[in-house]
Motif scaffolding. Structure first.
Motif, mmCIF file in Angstrom:
data_model
loop_
_atom_site.group_PDB
_atom_site.id
_atom_site.type_symbol
_atom_site.label_atom_id
_atom_site.label_comp_id
_atom_site.label_asym_id
_atom_site.label_seq_id
_atom_site.Cartn_x
_atom_site.Cartn_y
_atom_site.Cartn_z
ATOM 1 N N PRO A 181 0.845 -1.240 -0.213
ATOM 2 C CA PRO A 181 0.018 -0.009 0.076
ATOM 3 C C PRO A 181 0.639 1.177 0.106
ATOM 4 O O PRO A 181 0.340 2.284 -0.732
ATOM 5 C CB PRO A 181 -0.854 -0.085 1.285
ATOM 6 C CG PRO A 181 -0.267 -1.078 1.986
ATOM 7 C CD PRO A 181 0.531 -2.060 1.187
ATOM 8 N N GLN A 182 2.005 1.253 0.818
ATOM 9 C CA GLN A 182 2.716 2.412 0.835
ATOM 10 C C GLN A 182 3.339 2.797 -0.523
ATOM 11 O O GLN A 182 3.188 4.015 -0.883
ATOM 12 C CB GLN A 182 3.910 2.491 1.867
ATOM 13 C CG GLN A 182 4.553 3.801 2.062
ATOM 14 C CD GLN A 182 5.625 3.658 3.276
ATOM 15 O OE1 GLN A 182 5.915 2.577 3.839
ATOM 16 N NE2 GLN A 182 6.642 4.617 3.419
ATOM 17 N N PHE A 183 3.815 1.994 -1.105
ATOM 18 C CA PHE A 183 4.490 2.047 -2.707
ATOM 19 C C PHE A 183 3.335 2.601 -3.517
ATOM 20 O O PHE A 183 3.805 3.339 -4.337
ATOM 21 C CB PHE A 183 5.057 0.770 -2.768
ATOM 22 C CG PHE A 183 5.641 0.740 -4.399
ATOM 23 C CD1 PHE A 183 6.801 1.408 -4.628
ATOM 24 C CD2 PHE A 183 4.886 0.237 -5.380
ATOM 25 C CE1 PHE A 183 7.359 1.295 -6.031
ATOM 26 C CE2 PHE A 183 5.186 -0.045 -6.677
ATOM 27 C CZ PHE A 183 6.387 0.692 -7.172
ATOM 28 N N PHE A 184 2.275 1.903 -3.634
ATOM 29 C CA PHE A 184 1.317 2.269 -4.626
ATOM 30 C C PHE A 184 0.610 3.492 -4.077
ATOM 31 O O PHE A 184 0.163 4.408 -5.115
ATOM 32 C CB PHE A 184 0.334 1.136 -4.713
ATOM 33 C CG PHE A 184 0.604 0.076 -5.603
ATOM 34 C CD1 PHE A 184 1.139 -0.049 -6.888
ATOM 35 C CD2 PHE A 184 0.818 -1.303 -4.942
ATOM 36 C CE1 PHE A 184 1.589 -0.994 -7.436
ATOM 37 C CE2 PHE A 184 1.598 -2.324 -5.484
ATOM 38 C CZ PHE A 184 1.768 -2.235 -6.906
ATOM 39 N N THR A 185 0.474 4.105 -2.883
ATOM 40 C CA THR A 185 0.028 5.124 -2.560
ATOM 41 C C THR A 185 1.015 6.345 -2.955
ATOM 42 O O THR A 185 0.463 7.331 -3.545
ATOM 43 C CB THR A 185 -0.142 5.269 -1.097
ATOM 44 O OG1 THR A 185 -1.049 4.268 -0.637
ATOM 45 C CG2 THR A 185 -0.665 6.661 -0.515
ATOM 46 N N VAL A 186 2.334 6.221 -2.927
ATOM 47 C CA VAL A 186 3.262 7.039 -3.385
ATOM 48 C C VAL A 186 3.140 7.178 -5.003
ATOM 49 O O VAL A 186 3.128 8.434 -5.402
ATOM 50 C CB VAL A 186 4.493 6.775 -2.920
ATOM 51 C CG1 VAL A 186 5.535 7.877 -3.531
ATOM 52 C CG2 VAL A 186 4.740 7.082 -1.384
ATOM 53 N N LEU A 187 2.986 6.194 -5.499
ATOM 54 C CA LEU A 187 2.920 6.089 -7.023
ATOM 55 C C LEU A 187 1.873 6.915 -7.454
ATOM 56 O O LEU A 187 1.866 7.926 -8.291
ATOM 57 C CB LEU A 187 2.906 4.698 -7.611
ATOM 58 C CG LEU A 187 4.102 4.329 -7.953
ATOM 59 C CD1 LEU A 187 4.032 2.633 -8.631
ATOM 60 C CD2 LEU A 187 5.057 5.076 -8.902
ATOM 61 N N GLU A 188 0.535 6.739 -6.833
ATOM 62 C CA GLU A 188 -0.444 7.400 -7.481
ATOM 63 C C GLU A 188 -0.749 8.734 -7.039
ATOM 64 O O GLU A 188 -1.422 9.724 -7.774
ATOM 65 C CB GLU A 188 -1.882 6.597 -6.672
ATOM 66 C CG GLU A 188 -1.831 5.121 -7.253
ATOM 67 C CD GLU A 188 -3.419 4.386 -6.756
ATOM 68 O OE1 GLU A 188 -4.490 4.924 -7.179
ATOM 69 O OE2 GLU A 188 -2.994 3.470 -6.220
ATOM 70 N N GLN A 189 -0.096 9.202 -6.002
ATOM 71 C CA GLN A 189 -0.375 10.731 -5.486
ATOM 72 C C GLN A 189 0.630 11.484 -6.231
ATOM 73 O O GLN A 189 0.367 12.575 -6.699
ATOM 74 C CB GLN A 189 0.440 10.673 -4.095
ATOM 75 C CG GLN A 189 -0.657 10.189 -3.058
ATOM 76 C CD GLN A 189 0.061 10.352 -1.614
ATOM 77 O OE1 GLN A 189 1.084 10.212 -1.366
ATOM 78 N NE2 GLN A 189 -1.046 10.022 -0.550
ATOM 79 N N GLN A 190 1.834 10.747 -6.778
ATOM 80 C CA GLN A 190 2.779 11.551 -7.475
ATOM 81 C C GLN A 190 2.729 11.468 -9.085
ATOM 82 O O GLN A 190 3.275 12.182 -9.848
ATOM 83 C CB GLN A 190 4.210 11.328 -7.002
ATOM 84 C CG GLN A 190 4.406 11.548 -5.529
ATOM 85 C CD GLN A 190 5.870 11.295 -5.048
ATOM 86 O OE1 GLN A 190 6.775 11.318 -6.058
ATOM 87 N NE2 GLN A 190 6.191 11.447 -3.946
ATOM 88 N N ALA A 191 1.983 10.513 -9.475
ATOM 89 C CA ALA A 191 1.850 10.262 -10.866
ATOM 90 C C ALA A 191 1.490 11.204 -11.836
ATOM 91 O O ALA A 191 2.013 11.633 -12.951
ATOM 92 C CB ALA A 191 1.210 8.887 -11.100
ATOM 93 N N ALA A 192 0.193 12.027 -11.167
ATOM 94 C CA ALA A 192 -0.506 13.041 -11.869
ATOM 95 C C ALA A 192 0.869 14.153 -12.535
ATOM 96 O O ALA A 192 0.442 14.894 -13.196
ATOM 97 C CB ALA A 192 -1.631 13.527 -11.153
ATOM 98 N N GLU A 193 1.612 14.265 -11.507
ATOM 99 C CA GLU A 193 2.708 15.221 -11.752
ATOM 100 C C GLU A 193 3.756 15.108 -12.751
ATOM 101 O O GLU A 193 4.389 15.955 -13.270
ATOM 102 C CB GLU A 193 3.477 15.708 -10.481
ATOM 103 C CG GLU A 193 2.673 15.894 -9.203
ATOM 104 C CD GLU A 193 3.483 16.051 -7.897
ATOM 105 O OE1 GLU A 193 4.619 15.775 -7.980
ATOM 106 O OE2 GLU A 193 2.801 16.015 -6.953
ATOM 107 N N VAL A 194 3.783 13.954 -13.454
ATOM 108 C CA VAL A 194 4.755 13.242 -14.342
ATOM 109 C C VAL A 194 3.689 13.524 -15.449
ATOM 110 O O VAL A 194 3.088 12.524 -16.053
ATOM 111 C CB VAL A 194 5.318 11.960 -14.057
ATOM 112 C CG1 VAL A 194 6.232 11.645 -15.154
ATOM 113 C CG2 VAL A 194 5.936 11.870 -12.686
#
Length: 274
Positions: free
Chosen positions: A145-158
């Protein structure tokens, strides 16, 4: 085109060690091919001529170009047409892009050994850079969960990133790992680097998770990307509505379609007119 060979007998010795389920021996054969040369059998033309054409075999619906592994095997094969000496990496790079494999010494008792195009791709790209097949690919067995939470939170910025997919990859040799598929609007080096950096940041913030690797979804020859297109849905999709895809791992996964194992070997079917 002539290719240099470090040890002229290495491929033949490695070939003799290959047997069903002996994956270490098969990896040894791939290494020998990566550092050696083969004698490609020409059905038409002469070496270097515009009309030169390799022979071909159909095995289980998959195409292979036959070759021999030494001048002695060339003589033993009874091949009376032309041939061309080519380095292993050169022929691998040429064949895999057309999804053709390489068949070694088809005249031998037992039929020789076939190397599917996916393994030729590993030789061309670098054996240490791609996992050893056959690969078992499924949905990840447990959430991180922590890994995917970070990915989903920051993905929109890329901004070049269109969507993200995931798969659990178990190579026949080596440790399993989590693969993240990167689907990009722009596949320029800066865009690719930005997307990979996103995954690296997320992995650094979730050190308890498994080993993580990235896969370019635009790579039509990557078996993991092929599996993701066919069997997974994005867990991040810039074009989709938020929450439109489930975040668990409950999708039904099917084995990736691809070349069958090279054993048991059928006998060499020969060529038209022989």
């Amino acid at each position: 085109m002539t290719g240099a060979a470090g040890d002229p007998g290495a491929i033949e010795r490695a070939l003799a060690a290959v047997a069903p389920e002996r994956w270490e021996a098969y990896e040894g054969l791939l290494r020998a091919l990566a550092n050696g040369q083969v004698w490609m059998l020409l059905w038409h033309g002469s070496p270097g001529s515009p009309d030169a054409q390799y022979g071909n075999m159909d095995v289980g619906g998959h195409g292979y170009a036959p070759c021999v592994t030494s001048p002695g095997q060339l003589s033993a094969s009874g091949w009376s047409r032309g041939h061309e000496v080519v380095s292993g990496p050169e022929i691998a790079g040429s064949l895999y892009r057309s999804r053709w494999g390489l068949w070694l010494d088809p005249h031998r008792p037992g039929g020789g050994v076939g190397v599917p195009w996916a393994d030729l791709r590993r030789i061309a790209v670098g054996l240490d850079r791609l996992p050893a097949g056959p690969l078992r690919i499924t949905e990840p067995p447990a959430q991180a969960p922590q890994f995917f939470t970070v990915l989903e939170q920051q993905a929109a910025e890329v901004r070049p990133l269109r969507s993200l997919r995931r798969a659990w990859v178990q190579p026949v040799l080596g440790e399993p790992y989590l693969a993240i598929g990167l689907d990009l609007y722009d596949t320029s080096p800066p865009a690719v680097e930005a997307a990979r950096a996103l995954v690296q940041r997320a992995a650094a913030q979730a050190p308890e998770g498994p080993a993580v690797s990235t896969v370019m979804m635009a790579d039509e020859f990557d078996p993991v990307a092929m599996w993701m297109w066919a069997n997974s849905r994005p867990f991040f999709d810039r074009q989709g509505a938020p929450g439109s895809y489930p975040t668990g791992f409950g999708y039904t996964a099917q084995p990736i379609p691809g070349p069958p194992p090279a054993w048991p070997q059928p006998r060499w079917p020969g060529y038209p007119g022989r």
